[in-house]
Enzyme design. Sequence first.
Site, PDB file in Angstrom:
ATOM      1  N   CYS A 245     -17.517  -4.522 -18.820  1.00 54.62           N
ATOM      2  CA  CYS A 245     -17.892  -4.191 -17.438  1.00 54.62           C
ATOM      3  C   CYS A 245     -19.090  -5.003 -16.968  1.00 54.62           C
ATOM      4  O   CYS A 245     -20.117  -5.074 -17.660  1.00 54.62           O
ATOM      5  CB  CYS A 245     -18.219  -2.707 -17.334  1.00 54.62           C
ATOM      6  SG  CYS A 245     -18.616  -2.207 -15.644  1.00 54.62           S
TER       7      CYS A 245
ATOM      8  N   CYS B 214     -25.040   0.958 -14.956  1.00 56.25           N
ATOM      9  CA  CYS B 214     -24.178   2.119 -14.715  1.00 56.25           C
ATOM     10  C   CYS B 214     -24.907   3.414 -15.070  1.00 56.25           C
ATOM     11  O   CYS B 214     -25.338   3.608 -16.214  1.00 56.25           O
ATOM     12  CB  CYS B 214     -22.901   1.993 -15.540  1.00 56.25           C
ATOM     13  SG  CYS B 214     -21.817   3.442 -15.421  1.00 56.25           S
TER      14      CYS B 214
ATOM     15  N   GLU C  75       0.820  -1.209   0.000  1.00 51.61           N
ATOM     16  CA  GLU C  75       0.000   0.000   0.000  1.00 51.61           C
ATOM     17  C   GLU C  75       0.853   1.258   0.000  1.00 51.61           C
ATOM     18  O   GLU C  75       0.543   2.231  -0.675  1.00 51.61           O
ATOM     19  CB  GLU C  75      -0.964   0.002   1.189  1.00 51.61           C
ATOM     20  CG  GLU C  75      -2.091  -1.017   1.090  1.00 51.61           C
ATOM     21  CD  GLU C  75      -2.929  -0.836  -0.169  1.00 51.61           C
ATOM     22  OE1 GLU C  75      -2.997   0.282  -0.701  1.00 51.61           O
ATOM     23  OE2 GLU C  75      -3.502  -1.835  -0.631  1.00 51.61           O
TER      24      GLU C  75
END
Length: 297
Positions: free
Chosen positions: A209, A215, A43
């Site tokens: 997607c 969406c 990270e």
Amino acid sequence: MSDSPLPLASALHTPVLSWYADNARTLPWREPDAGAWAVMVSEFMLQQTPVARVLPAYEAWMRRWPKPGDLAAEAPGEAVRAWDRLGYPRRALRLHAAATAIVELHGGEVPRDHAALLALPGVGTYTAAAIASFAYGQRHAVVDTNVRRVFARALAGLAQPSISPTAADQRLAVSALPDDEPTAARWAVATMELGALVCTARTPRCAECPIRSQCAWVLAGSPPYDGPPRKGQTYEGTDRQVRGRLLAVLRAAPGPVAKNALDACWPDQVQRERALDGLVADGLVDPFADNQYQLPQ
DNA sequence: CATCCGTGGGC
DNA sequence: TGCCCAAGGAT
């Protein structure tokens, strides 16, 4: 307030989780036995540096310092050196300081508690949530630029998220979180991965997607971005470039470097001195003897 | 809240 | 060829 409800986030859970199960990249910090330190190191490195460039530095780092205590036992300058050319080398210093705090305050184990994570150097809201979620399976809203973009499109119908993270982004991500802990943790990593691989900033792969039929942005006809212009960050000629050159020389040297060697990095003396002073002020460089400099010991 | 902080690759 | 962007944090 608008009457039109936002798309129901819970309707996105199943397709996104299913997509992730089939499409997640194999990354070393995601291996089941990787551990919290691996997640934490990744990270830090991934804060503004792409995965492809992180991978080799990450592997070398984990081989050399497999536990926080291993890193804490070495000079901070070694962390800066091993950081290589990942950029933003203050992250290396902060990771070293965080490792030291983990040894001193947490018995050498990366803490599980979000507040304890947040108190570590270099750990902000995002990174604390990421470690708690990815490493420990907790339920947190993990809001990075990928997630903000996915939600901006899927839920708000906008081409791009706001330029800087907002409290609204955070609230939206919290409200979209699945209820149970393990599902929330998978959702967090899955939405990030969707943003990284499909719902990308420039040329989104909407055909691939899993939530294209839901969406809000696609349903609105994929309207272009119409917000304020994003300021392109110049680099050439900035102090950052000078700092980068100075530090590159110091990283490459096994020990202290004479100042005249640093002087060769940049022609403008005023800017060069300012950059060097800045590095010293940041703790990235230590003055040594007279007219010599080195990575911090 | 705006700015600063590196580096390199893709389009 | 530039320009945009990449799992942010600190001040």
